[in-house]
Design a protein around this motif. Structure first.
Motif, PDB file in Angstrom:
ATOM      1  N   UNK A  94      -6.060   5.249 -14.888  1.00 13.49           N
ATOM      2  CA  UNK A  94      -5.829   3.848 -15.224  1.00 13.49           C
ATOM      3  C   UNK A  94      -4.568   3.123 -14.502  1.00 13.49           C
ATOM      4  N   UNK A  95      -3.567   4.093 -13.923  1.00 12.07           N
ATOM      5  CA  UNK A  95      -2.483   3.554 -13.083  1.00 12.07           C
ATOM      6  C   UNK A  95      -3.040   3.103 -11.776  1.00 12.07           C
ATOM      7  N   UNK A  96      -4.012   3.846 -11.251  1.00 16.11           N
ATOM      8  CA  UNK A  96      -4.737   3.536 -10.062  1.00 16.11           C
ATOM      9  C   UNK A  96      -5.455   2.174 -10.176  1.00 16.11           C
ATOM     10  N   UNK A  97      -6.178   1.915 -11.203  1.00 17.74           N
ATOM     11  CA  UNK A  97      -6.882   0.619 -11.550  1.00 17.74           C
ATOM     12  C   UNK A  97      -5.536  -0.409 -11.235  1.00 17.74           C
ATOM     13  N   UNK A  98      -4.514  -0.386 -12.236  1.00 18.74           N
ATOM     14  CA  UNK A  98      -3.465  -1.228 -12.111  1.00 18.74           C
ATOM     15  C   UNK A  98      -3.136  -1.487 -10.555  1.00 18.74           C
ATOM     16  N   UNK A  99      -2.867  -0.438 -10.015  1.00 18.64           N
ATOM     17  CA  UNK A  99      -2.511  -0.794  -8.436  1.00 18.64           C
ATOM     18  C   UNK A  99      -3.359  -1.570  -7.543  1.00 18.64           C
ATOM     19  N   UNK A 100      -4.851  -1.114  -7.944  1.00 25.00           N
ATOM     20  CA  UNK A 100      -5.932  -1.905  -7.400  1.00 25.00           C
ATOM     21  C   UNK A 100      -5.749  -3.254  -7.636  1.00 25.00           C
ATOM     22  N   UNK A 101      -5.356  -3.798  -8.444  1.00 24.40           N
ATOM     23  CA  UNK A 101      -5.328  -5.205  -8.829  1.00 24.40           C
ATOM     24  C   UNK A 101      -4.168  -5.908  -7.788  1.00 24.40           C
ATOM     25  N   UNK A 102      -3.139  -5.101  -7.181  1.00 19.22           N
ATOM     26  CA  UNK A 102      -2.221  -5.672  -6.355  1.00 19.22           C
ATOM     27  C   UNK A 102      -2.914  -5.853  -4.868  1.00 19.22           C
ATOM     28  N   UNK A 103      -3.815  -4.650  -4.537  1.00 19.94           N
ATOM     29  CA  UNK A 103      -4.476  -4.774  -3.405  1.00 19.94           C
ATOM     30  C   UNK A 103      -5.717  -6.021  -3.572  1.00 19.94           C
ATOM     31  N   UNK A 104      -6.229  -6.071  -4.581  1.00 24.10           N
ATOM     32  CA  UNK A 104      -7.231  -7.142  -4.807  1.00 24.10           C
ATOM     33  C   UNK A 104      -6.551  -8.581  -4.463  1.00 24.10           C
TER      34      UNK A 104
END
Length: 325
Positions: free
Chosen positions: A277-287
């Motif tokens: 879940x923390x990785x998914x939050x970070x992916x929002x930044x990359x997106x």
């Protein structure tokens, strides 16, 4: 690639979209998680029981596991003062061991992985489920400021790609903090400090277009510490160690091609919590960083609204757009 090449204004930056042709399986991430309730020795036994590998005792409060199904893992009491080098005197080793024995209940234990394929994160989550069942706890203990650090591998050395990630992060940070709700004890300590306001204004200016050397100089002048919610020093040092050392006035303490993301809480044992879940939050930044038009729009919106009460609302709406809420 040298940083001069990386700063070539005619070079098209690599995509930062996480779901590009490479796929998540080829992306790597190192995981660091702090917890209480278990000693380093007991945690090492749990890890070995689930993942295999061989345990080596580095000192009384540091254990290294080689050859687990998740690669090499280190588990240690999270204080440099309780560890001794192999060539330390018997007296020093005894003093540091006793210091660790006494302070163990108030200092977190930390588990550190080597870089892992992102597709292995569910295995990491199962590991922490096992540690929780064995007694590991996270920030529910108010005296332990337990956090999660993600070392997110980044191979694009173009300064523009790094700047876009930082800009996207700064735009989304208020909403990320609201979503994560960092533990109060952690926010009072310096380990996840926010970027200075003047530096945020500089970086979020749509007209900020530094070359690599200038970006490093600006970053190090405003952030001469790893204690930021997103620490860029290891990544910048991996691209040009000398530039970082010159800007800092000292050798950087870590050199690795990763964004060192330090904001998330360690919530071992809590329902719904996971590293994935923390990785998914970070992916929002990359997106957001990958959507250049939307990123530039966000920078302009921030510039136009930063003196108004709507600035935070703009950033939260942006977060909602990216995560699809």
């Amino acid at each position: 690639m040298t940083h001069q090449q990386a700063s070539d204004p005619d070079r098209v930056p690599a995509r930062t979209e996480p779901d590009d042709a490479r796929g998540n399986a080829q992306r790597r991430i190192g995981v660091e998680v702090e917890f209480g309730g278990l000693s380093a020795r007991d945690a090492a036994d749990v890890v070995q029981g689930l993942l295999g590998g061989e345990i080596a005792k580095a000192d009384a409060h540091r254990f290294e596991l080689a050859g687990t199904s998740l690669g090499d893992i280190r588990i240690e009491l999270d204080s440099k003062y309780v560890h001794s080098d192999a060539d330390a005197s018997a007296f020093e080793k005894t003093v540091r061991r006793v210091a660790g024995d006494v302070s163990g209940p108030i200092i977190p234990t930390e588990l550190i992985t080597d870089p892992l394929p992102v597709e292995d994160l569910p295995k990491v989550d199962r590991l922490f489920d096992s540690l929780a069942k064995a007694g590991a706890v996270g920030t529910e203990q108010p005296h332990l400021a337990c956090g999660v650090h993600l070392n997110i591998e980044w191979t694009d050395t173009d300064v523009r790609s790094i700047l876009r990630i930082l800009q996207a992060y700064l735009l989304m940070a208020p909403a990320l903090r609201d979503d994560i709700e960092p533990d109060r004890t952690r926010t009072l300590l310096p380990f996840i400090g926010r970027f200075p306001k003047a530096y945020q204004m500089k970086v979020l200016d749509p007209d900020y277009h530094p070359d690599f050397t200038q970006f490093v100089a600006d970053y190090c002048q405003a952030n001469p510490t790893k204690n930021r919610e997103l620490d860029l020093l290891p990544l910048l040092a991996s691209i040009d160690h000398e530039a970082v050392e010159t800007a800092l006035g000292e050798k950087p303490s870590a050199v690795r091609p990763t964004f060192h993301y330090r904001l998330p809480n360690s919530l071992i044992g809590a329902e719904g919590w996971s590293i994935s879940r923390e990785w998914d939050r970070w992916r929002c930044v990359e997106m957001l960083a990958a959507k250049d038009e939307r990123l530039q729009e966000g920078l302009r919106e921030f510039r136009d609204n930063r003196e108004t009460s709507d600035a935070l609302g703009t950033l939260k709406r942006m977060f909602a757009e990216v995560v699809g809420k």
